[in-house]
Enzyme design. Sequence first.
Site: not given
Ligand code: PBG
Length: 329
Positions: A122, A130, A195, A217, A233, A248, A274
């Site tokens: 991505c 992705c 995830k 996504r 998963e 996550k 984040s």
């Molecule tokens: C890439 C990825 C993402 C994050 C980690 N690897 C973003 C997404 O899937 O949009 C997010 C990490 C975060 O928010 O700190 N695919």
Amino acid sequence: MFFPVTRLRRMRSNRTIRDMVAETKLMPEKLIQPYFVIFGEGKKIPVNSMPEVFQYSVDELIPEIKNAFALGLRSVLLFGIPEKKDEAGSSSRDGHGVVQTAIARIKAEVPEMYVVADVCLCEYTSHGHCGLILDGAVDNDRTLELLGEMALSFARSGADMIAPSDMMDGRVGMIRQALDEAGFTNVPIMSYSAKYSSAFYGPFREAAGSAPQFGDRKTYQMDYRNAAEALREIDQDLEEGADIVMIKPALSYLDVVAKVKAEAKAPVAAYNVSGEYSMVKAAAKNGWIDEKKVVVEILTSIARAGADIIITYHAKELLEWIKHEEVKL
Ligand code: PBG
């Protein structure tokens, strides 16, 4: 008989006894700090939505990582923001790409720092998805090959561990095969197994410039209404050869962390993402919470839920606070 016989407060009467009976202790060696790497020189660009997080050019990243290592940080997770993006995310597989260059420099200058490389298209695709787009949708099987090549390219640059975050079906097996065929049998895979499609990734997408240009996504990342599916998963990734499984985001998914810890016979990682980081920073900036105490409490709760490894943007600052005796774990 007097009541109450059981007085749980007895074990709380002072710090010594509380420490003695504490069930969880946050261990700094289990933290991984993510970094964003960009092209160029002398660049350290603040990420607006993530206070105290920067995009670093490689020359700026090295002193930062030396400093973090001196504080006790032992592992970093790298994300790259390439110069050029295209439909297939070609620069992700370039041996001289931004992450490849960073890995090689870190391993040359701070060899003991354990470098984990995030594998996902991505940040490298013009459309921000992705995987490869075919007829308007992300094509699973054609993406797998590209992910295998990307992982291999990171391993060749010296990555200690590969962390696929794309959520394509079968990617762990594909990456394992690509690594093994090239002789990287000892490079582990930490899979972003469960995830979720989450609004908590918002600030990351600004930091990594990876917001999808159309749609979302939800056709590949998990639906946050599901927990049992996370176990499937996890099973699938372990069967395909994952060494560590990840959940996550972390905080809204601590139930999933606990379930996975109870069932999986592999180390469990959780990613304090984040949006979770930025919420703390925003409240702290307003003076609404005691930031240091909140961060220790949050990270300890992730460990208590069952995470063996915690990926967090707070890692380095926590080590600084520990060094200056501003927090006690
Ligand atoms: C890439 C990825 C993402 C994050 C980690 N690897 C973003 C997404 O899937 O949009 C997010 C990490 C975060 O928010 O700190 N695919």
